[in-house]
Design a protein around this motif. Structure first.
Motif, PDB file in Angstrom:
ATOM      1  N   PRO A   7       0.818  -1.217   0.000  1.00 53.18           N
ATOM      2  CA  PRO A   7       0.000   0.000   0.000  1.00 53.18           C
ATOM      3  C   PRO A   7       0.850   1.265   0.000  1.00 53.18           C
ATOM      4  O   PRO A   7       2.008   1.256   0.423  1.00 53.18           O
ATOM      5  CB  PRO A   7      -0.794  -0.114   1.299  1.00 53.18           C
ATOM      6  CG  PRO A   7       0.021  -1.007   2.182  1.00 53.18           C
ATOM      7  CD  PRO A   7       0.784  -1.926   1.281  1.00 53.18           C
ATOM      8  N   MET A   8       0.262   2.340  -0.508  1.00 48.85           N
ATOM      9  CA  MET A   8       0.888   3.656  -0.392  1.00 48.85           C
ATOM     10  C   MET A   8       0.648   4.152   1.033  1.00 48.85           C
ATOM     11  O   MET A   8      -0.330   3.782   1.677  1.00 48.85           O
ATOM     12  CB  MET A   8       0.262   4.629  -1.392  1.00 48.85           C
ATOM     13  CG  MET A   8       0.553   4.286  -2.858  1.00 48.85           C
ATOM     14  SD  MET A   8      -0.306   5.467  -3.954  1.00 48.85           S
ATOM     15  CE  MET A   8       0.522   5.157  -5.515  1.00 48.85           C
ATOM     16  N   ASP A   9       1.522   5.042   1.514  1.00 50.73           N
ATOM     17  CA  ASP A   9       1.370   5.545   2.887  1.00 50.73           C
ATOM     18  C   ASP A   9       0.632   6.879   2.875  1.00 50.73           C
ATOM     19  O   ASP A   9       1.225   7.955   2.965  1.00 50.73           O
ATOM     20  CB  ASP A   9       2.750   5.705   3.543  1.00 50.73           C
ATOM     21  CG  ASP A   9       2.626   6.143   5.003  1.00 50.73           C
ATOM     22  OD1 ASP A   9       3.681   6.385   5.623  1.00 50.73           O
ATOM     23  OD2 ASP A   9       1.476   6.248   5.502  1.00 50.73           O
ATOM     24  N   GLY A  10      -0.686   6.771   2.750  1.00 49.36           N
ATOM     25  CA  GLY A  10      -1.508   7.986   2.691  1.00 49.36           C
ATOM     26  C   GLY A  10      -1.518   8.765   3.988  1.00 49.36           C
ATOM     27  O   GLY A  10      -1.851   9.945   4.013  1.00 49.36           O
ATOM     28  N   ALA A  11      -1.127   8.103   5.070  1.00 49.08           N
ATOM     29  CA  ALA A  11      -1.188   8.776   6.381  1.00 49.08           C
ATOM     30  C   ALA A  11       0.103   9.512   6.705  1.00 49.08           C
ATOM     31  O   ALA A  11       0.218  10.142   7.753  1.00 49.08           O
ATOM     32  CB  ALA A  11      -1.479   7.739   7.463  1.00 49.08           C
ATOM     33  N   ALA A  12       1.074   9.454   5.782  1.00 48.66           N
ATOM     34  CA  ALA A  12       2.390  10.053   6.072  1.00 48.66           C
ATOM     35  C   ALA A  12       2.263  11.565   6.266  1.00 48.66           C
ATOM     36  O   ALA A  12       1.542  12.236   5.508  1.00 48.66           O
ATOM     37  CB  ALA A  12       3.353   9.759   4.917  1.00 48.66           C
ATOM     38  N   ALA A  13       2.963  12.079   7.252  1.00 46.73           N
ATOM     39  CA  ALA A  13       2.984  13.541   7.461  1.00 46.73           C
ATOM     40  C   ALA A  13       3.731  14.186   6.293  1.00 46.73           C
ATOM     41  O   ALA A  13       3.371  15.267   5.817  1.00 46.73           O
ATOM     42  CB  ALA A  13       3.670  13.851   8.779  1.00 46.73           C
ATOM     43  N   ASP A  14       4.758  13.473   5.809  1.00 42.24           N
ATOM     44  CA  ASP A  14       5.550  13.983   4.678  1.00 42.24           C
ATOM     45  C   ASP A  14       5.151  13.215   3.419  1.00 42.24           C
ATOM     46  O   ASP A  14       5.711  12.151   3.108  1.00 42.24           O
ATOM     47  CB  ASP A  14       7.054  13.789   4.986  1.00 42.24           C
ATOM     48  CG  ASP A  14       7.926  14.074   3.770  1.00 42.24           C
ATOM     49  OD1 ASP A  14       9.114  13.661   3.794  1.00 42.24           O
ATOM     50  OD2 ASP A  14       7.405  14.655   2.787  1.00 42.24           O
ATOM     51  N   LEU A  15       4.157  13.742   2.689  1.00 42.72           N
ATOM     52  CA  LEU A  15       3.640  13.017   1.516  1.00 42.72           C
ATOM     53  C   LEU A  15       4.683  12.932   0.402  1.00 42.72           C
ATOM     54  O   LEU A  15       4.764  11.945  -0.322  1.00 42.72           O
ATOM     55  CB  LEU A  15       2.362  13.671   0.989  1.00 42.72           C
ATOM     56  CG  LEU A  15       1.025  13.163   1.517  1.00 42.72           C
ATOM     57  CD1 LEU A  15      -0.098  13.825   0.740  1.00 42.72           C
ATOM     58  CD2 LEU A  15       0.895  11.650   1.466  1.00 42.72           C
ATOM     59  N   GLU A  16       5.491  14.001   0.295  1.00 41.47           N
ATOM     60  CA  GLU A  16       6.544  13.973  -0.742  1.00 41.47           C
ATOM     61  C   GLU A  16       7.508  12.820  -0.454  1.00 41.47           C
ATOM     62  O   GLU A  16       7.906  12.077  -1.347  1.00 41.47           O
ATOM     63  CB  GLU A  16       7.324  15.291  -0.737  1.00 41.47           C
ATOM     64  CG  GLU A  16       6.438  16.524  -0.791  1.00 41.47           C
ATOM     65  CD  GLU A  16       6.567  17.262  -2.114  1.00 41.47           C
ATOM     66  OE1 GLU A  16       5.628  17.994  -2.473  1.00 41.47           O
ATOM     67  OE2 GLU A  16       7.575  17.058  -2.806  1.00 41.47           O
ATOM     68  N   GLY A  17       7.858  12.670   0.818  1.00 39.69           N
ATOM     69  CA  GLY A  17       8.748  11.570   1.203  1.00 39.69           C
ATOM     70  C   GLY A  17       8.084  10.230   0.958  1.00 39.69           C
ATOM     71  O   GLY A  17       8.717   9.278   0.485  1.00 39.69           O
TER      72      GLY A  17
END
Ligand code: 6PG
Length: 249
Positions: A107-117
């Motif tokens: 899965p993609m990490d949609g919950a990441a604070a750093d979406l670019e990362g």
């Protein structure tokens, strides 16, 4: 306006008929990929249309799911257990039912604070998990499942977004706009490189944007789904009667 179908159009009688027509064709591509190359890769979109197809696909025991890498086309910037999460959609309708081994689920990490990362991390994962073709270009998915928005978007490549024209990155972070949350999305080079793209669409609101993809002339900025005109592999539209554009040959 001159137009021609972009790929193959499978017209089904009703939205309910999309699942059977799509799941059987997707399963066949996955089975053939595993037979030919020992593995397969599948990228899932979100939205309202694909859930029945994913459920029907999960029931296909002819697919050796232990050999299928399951990834996502795009993701909303929400936690993976959120009602709007594409990860949740894919897990609830396909991964669990098909008993895809967890090591094959990406899965993609949609919950990441750093979406670019998170986008850069996912790009590294795509490059690692999904091999490129012999030319060493973008990763080549065996199957990419797309929808098309009423506004002509696909994946999370929206009208007017600069990411529609991105040719170097495989995964981008798309900023929130109005009520639409930020997204992570595959970009055109990866989508174009897929061996088979299946586009699922139902309802009369899709006929216009599909017609704009078929049209000989038009703007990517206005209709990002026109990236499908550059697809290197097969494009298979599975649409109900209402979604067939007037100009469809
Ligand atoms: C998403 C999807 C998006 C979807 C289209 C069509 O995360 O929302 O990936 O690109 O495929 O919006 O959605 P429907 O299936 O609801 O028409």
């Amino acid at each position: 306006m001159a137009s021609k179908t972009v790929g193959t159009l499978i017209r089904v009688d009703s939205p309910d008929a999309i699942a059977g027509a799509a799941s059987s064709r997707i399963a066949r591509v996955l089975v053939d990929a595993i037979r030919e190359r020992g593995h397969a890769s599948l990228a899932l979109s979100g939205g309202n249309t694909p859930a029945p197809t994913y459920r029907a696909l999960a029931a296909h025991r002819d697919v050796d799911w232990s050999k299928v890498e399951v990834l996502w086309v795009d993701e909303r910037a929400v936690p993976a257990d959120h009602a709007r999460s594409n990860t949740k959609l894919g897990r609830d309708t396909l991964v669990t039912g098909a008993r895809v081994p967890e090591e094959r689920v990406h899965p993609m990490d949609g919950a990441a604070a750093d979406l670019e990362g998170a986008a850069a991390d996912y790009e590294r994962k795509v490059r690692r998990v999904v091999p490129p073709d012999a030319s060493g270009g973008p990763s080549v998915f065996d199957v990419v499942v797309l929808g098309i928005g009423d506004d002509g978007h696909t994946a999370s490549l929206f009208p007017g977004s600069p990411w529609v024209h991105e040719r170097k990155k495989y995964v981008v972070a798309v900023p929130a706009e109005g009520a639409r949350e930020a997204r992570l999305s595959l970009t055109a080079p990866v989508i174009e490189s897929a061996r088979t793209v299946f586009v699922l669409a139902a309802g009369s609101a899709k006929a216009g944007p599909i017609g704009r993809v078929y049209a000989e002339t038009g703007s990517l900025d206005e209709t990002p789904a026109r990236i499908l005109r550059s697809a290197k592999g097969a494009v298979v539209w599975i649409v109900d009667a209402a979604a067939v554009p007037a100009a469809a040959p």
